[in-house]
Scaffold this active site. Structure first.
Site, PDB file in Angstrom:
ATOM      1  N   ASP A  61      -1.886   6.634   6.432  1.00 47.69           N
ATOM      2  CA  ASP A  61      -2.891   5.682   5.951  1.00 47.69           C
ATOM      3  C   ASP A  61      -3.153   4.704   7.098  1.00 47.69           C
ATOM      4  O   ASP A  61      -2.312   3.875   7.420  1.00 47.69           O
ATOM      5  CB  ASP A  61      -2.352   4.953   4.712  1.00 47.69           C
ATOM      6  CG  ASP A  61      -3.292   3.865   4.202  1.00 47.69           C
ATOM      7  OD1 ASP A  61      -4.359   3.640   4.821  1.00 47.69           O
ATOM      8  OD2 ASP A  61      -2.962   3.237   3.166  1.00 47.69           O
ATOM      9  N   LYS A 106     -12.187  -1.897   6.359  1.00 47.18           N
ATOM     10  CA  LYS A 106     -11.284  -2.729   7.161  1.00 47.18           C
ATOM     11  C   LYS A 106     -11.733  -2.778   8.624  1.00 47.18           C
ATOM     12  O   LYS A 106     -11.654  -3.818   9.245  1.00 47.18           O
ATOM     13  CB  LYS A 106      -9.850  -2.215   7.070  1.00 47.18           C
ATOM     14  CG  LYS A 106      -9.291  -2.211   5.657  1.00 47.18           C
ATOM     15  CD  LYS A 106      -8.609  -3.510   5.271  1.00 47.18           C
ATOM     16  CE  LYS A 106      -8.380  -3.652   3.774  1.00 47.18           C
ATOM     17  NZ  LYS A 106      -7.678  -2.547   3.159  1.00 47.18           N
ATOM     18  N   TRP A 108       0.824  -1.206   0.000  1.00 42.25           N
ATOM     19  CA  TRP A 108       0.000   0.000   0.000  1.00 42.25           C
ATOM     20  C   TRP A 108       0.856   1.253   0.000  1.00 42.25           C
ATOM     21  O   TRP A 108       0.556   2.218  -0.709  1.00 42.25           O
ATOM     22  CB  TRP A 108      -0.978  -0.005   1.171  1.00 42.25           C
ATOM     23  CG  TRP A 108      -1.931  -1.164   1.105  1.00 42.25           C
ATOM     24  CD1 TRP A 108      -2.041  -2.186   1.999  1.00 42.25           C
ATOM     25  CD2 TRP A 108      -2.888  -1.457   0.066  1.00 42.25           C
ATOM     26  NE1 TRP A 108      -3.001  -3.078   1.589  1.00 42.25           N
ATOM     27  CE2 TRP A 108      -3.534  -2.658   0.416  1.00 42.25           C
ATOM     28  CE3 TRP A 108      -3.246  -0.815  -1.123  1.00 42.25           C
ATOM     29  CZ2 TRP A 108      -4.533  -3.233  -0.393  1.00 42.25           C
ATOM     30  CZ3 TRP A 108      -4.240  -1.388  -1.926  1.00 42.25           C
ATOM     31  CH2 TRP A 108      -4.866  -2.580  -1.552  1.00 42.25           C
TER      32      TRP A 108
END
Ligand SMILES: *Cc1c(COP(=O)(O)O)cnc(C)c1O
Length: 354
Positions: free
Chosen positions: A167, A191, A100
């Site tokens: 993030d 998530k 990511w």
């Protein structure tokens, strides 16, 4: 039979949230209309949006501190470019701790110079770099707090003068942190908060308005802030369900309460990984994520046996990501300690059979 859902995302949500969300789809607040067929400008929905935004700030301890919470679309992946679009004038730093982060770096490079301040690529991202220095004069430093795929998590955040962008897709609301050390936090809802379709962005307002480029409206944080996160039709179902999860968390006692449970779950699974000779952990011990535990079988020939046992126990979603292989047990907020117990029992059962 009830399944034990260890899916890495979209993830398990509290049963009571699923129930309330499904009721609202049929009849929202006794209105005779569905949540997803009413105007997003109606009083009832505006209240939902405002509640979701204020609960997010409250749970993070960021109320009345100059922060705004937004629920945007496009996933965390759109935040990879939106953060850079709004904040990157000349040079930004990125800590590369996995897939990511690498994707975030790629998008930021469209907007300016990117300095990779550290990387754990040499270890297939099984650790978090620590002895890096942050250069002067960065527009911001970007971090990924939890590396969903590799199962590592930043425990200690760097002290720097540069604004911190983080993030937190896969560990937001899971542990206590001083959230005011961050200037911008983003997280895809799916998530740890709700269904896919909404992305939470928490921004310290005074970091905006500093880049010289023009920003298209949909990608401009200031536009979304000025419209109270309703510049265009928001993802109403995802926002409502996220709001329900945040309410659930607040009633449970907030982040400190869930952190205690999350630590118990992580401890249970990691001690099994460490004590059971059939398994080996993937991530560096000191960097292990409390959310995603990555591990492999020592003897790959036992894969079919173990997979069958897992399936028979009603366990879902523990296959590892293709870049790591093996297994990944994702233990987001709504996963119960009992579910982790079931997984650990299956792991020790394999040792007995072994
Ligand atoms: C899943 C994930 C993303 C991507 O999220 P999307 O909402 O699918 O774009 C980004 N960062 C992290 C840390 C993730 O776990």
């Amino acid at each position: 039979m009830k399944k034990h859902n260890f899916s890495a995302g979209p993830c398990v949500l509290p049963q009571e949230v699923l129930l309330k969300a499904s009721e609202a789809v049929m009849d929202f607040n006794g209105s005779g209309l569905s949540l997803i067929e009413i105007s997003h400008r109606s009083k009832d929905f505006v209240e939902v949006m405002e509640k979701a935004r204020s609960l997010a700030l409250e749970l993070l301890g960021l109320e009345n501190k100059g922060y705004q919470a937004l629920f945007l679309q496009g996933g965390a992946s759109t935040q990879f470019l939106m953060t850079a679009y709004n904040l990157l004038e000349t040079k930004a730093g990125y800590l590369n701790t996995g897939t990511w982060s690498s994707k975030a770096i790629k998008e930021a490079q469209f907007f300016g110079e990117v300095v990779e301040v550290g990387s754990s690529k040499d270890g297939n991202f099984n650790y978090v770099p620590k002895d890096y220095t942050v250069p002067e004069g960065l527009d911001y430093l970007h971090l990924t707090s939890n590396n969903t795929i590799f199962g590592t998590q930043i425990k200690q955040f760097p002290k720097t003068d540069a604004p911190l962008v983080c993030d937190m897709s896969s560990d937001i609301f899971s542990r206590q942190l001083d959230f005011s050390q961050f200037d911008l936090i983003y997280a895809g809802a799916q998530k740890n908060m709700g269904p896919a379709g909404a992305t939470l962005v928490v921004i310290k307002e005074d970091i905006l308005g500093k880049v010289s480029r023009q920003i298209p409206s949909m990608l401009d944080y200031q536009v979304h802030i000025s419209k109270d996160s309703m510049f265009n039709t928001p993802p109403v179902f995802a926002v409502y369900t996220s709001m329900l999860t945040l309410e659930w968390l607040k009633n449970l006692g907030g982040i400190s309460a869930i952190e205690e449970i999350n630590e118990k779950k992580a401890q249970l699974v990691y001690s099994e990984i460490d004590l059971n000779p059939m398994f080996k952990g993937f991530a560096n011990k000191e960097d292990r994520s409390t959310m995603n535990a990555t591990f492999n079988l020592v003897d790959e020939k036992l894969k079919d046996t173990f997979d069958t046992m897992v399936k028979e126990a009603g366990i879902n979603g523990i296959n590892g990501h293709r870049s790591v292989g093996g297994y990944r047990a994702s233990m987001y907020n709504a996963l119960s300690l009992e579910s982790v117990g079931v997984l650990v029992d299956v792991m020790s059962e394999l040792e007995r059979k072994g």
